[in-house]
Design an enzyme around this catalytic site. Structure first.
Site, PDB file in Angstrom:
ATOM      1  N   SER A 191      -5.749  -2.605   8.517  1.00 50.83           N
ATOM      2  CA  SER A 191      -6.135  -2.667   7.104  1.00 50.83           C
ATOM      3  C   SER A 191      -4.951  -2.639   6.141  1.00 50.83           C
ATOM      4  O   SER A 191      -5.106  -2.987   4.978  1.00 50.83           O
ATOM      5  CB  SER A 191      -7.099  -1.530   6.757  1.00 50.83           C
ATOM      6  OG  SER A 191      -6.430  -0.292   6.725  1.00 50.83           O
ATOM      7  N   LYS A 213      -4.388   3.999   2.588  1.00 49.96           N
ATOM      8  CA  LYS A 213      -4.492   2.878   1.650  1.00 49.96           C
ATOM      9  C   LYS A 213      -3.415   3.028   0.578  1.00 49.96           C
ATOM     10  O   LYS A 213      -2.734   4.035   0.481  1.00 49.96           O
ATOM     11  CB  LYS A 213      -5.869   2.850   0.959  1.00 49.96           C
ATOM     12  CG  LYS A 213      -7.063   2.844   1.892  1.00 49.96           C
ATOM     13  CD  LYS A 213      -7.205   1.565   2.667  1.00 49.96           C
ATOM     14  CE  LYS A 213      -8.398   1.669   3.627  1.00 49.96           C
ATOM     15  NZ  LYS A 213      -8.265   0.815   4.776  1.00 49.96           N
TER      16      LYS A 213
END
Length: 196
Positions: free
Chosen positions: A44, A94
């Site tokens: 990701s 993230k």
């Protein structure tokens, strides 16, 4: 000259129990309160972080100042993900895109913060989805993976409460070929081109 017998491993441990206990306590304190290693389990955050990378995450700085735009953070899943079956002890990683009071929008492959298009040279590819403008509430941040089209992030589940943040990913120590500081990315608004 007389040689003293070599102590057995058990005798060495027995004689050094206080020192070993202090070392163990210090190691645990460092791990729980200062910094810890983390493993990247998914793609990701490509191309910035690859599956299998190992990082050092520091846990102290956000007690003194909030995260900044561009920081790569590690956090526990927000409530919506917990309802969907993610364990509270699980960790995500993230990039912080927007802070409290800022707006975020995704339109035609471009991320906008406060109405300004972002020049994101670190992403794998532009997002293939749209997101209407949303304002980040107090005490929360908006996060996205650098692999925009393969990331379970704020564009899917909403804002991240700052209390869920474990720490700031600072340093990659494995693999050796990618060893080094991660740092934060300074966002530069994309230049507007005017055709005359």
């Amino acid at each position: 000259m007389q040689n003293s017998p070599i102590p057995s491993p058990w005798q060495f441990i027995k004689e050094n129990i206080p020192l070993l206990m202090v070392a163990l306590v210090l190691a645990l304190l460092l791990r729980f309160f200062v910094a810890e290693p983390r493993y990247i389990p998914s793609d990701s955050m490509l191309p910035t972080l690859e599956q299998g990378d190992r990082l050092v995450v520091e846990k102290v700085s956000y007690h003194f100042h909030p995260p900044q735009v561009g920081d790569i953070i590690v956090f526990h899943p927000p409530e919506l993900l917990q309802v969907q079956g993610y364990d509270l002890g699980q960790a995500f990683i993230k990039r912080v895109i927007a802070l409290p009071g800022q707006t975020v929008e995704v339109n035609n492959g471009i991320v906008y913060r406060d109405g300004q298009p972002l020049q994101e040279e670190y992403i794998l590819e532009p997002p293939q989805y749209n997101l209407p403008a949303v304002r980040v509430p107090d005490g929360q941040v908006f996060v996205m993976g650098d692999n925009r089209n393969n990331s379970n992030d704020s564009h899917v589940w909403g804002f991240l409460p700052q209390q869920n943040i474990i720490g700031h990913a600072l340093f990659r120590f494995f693999p050796a070929s990618r060893w080094g500081q991660l740092g934060s990315f300074t966002f530069v608004p994309a230049r507007t081109i005017i055709n005359t």
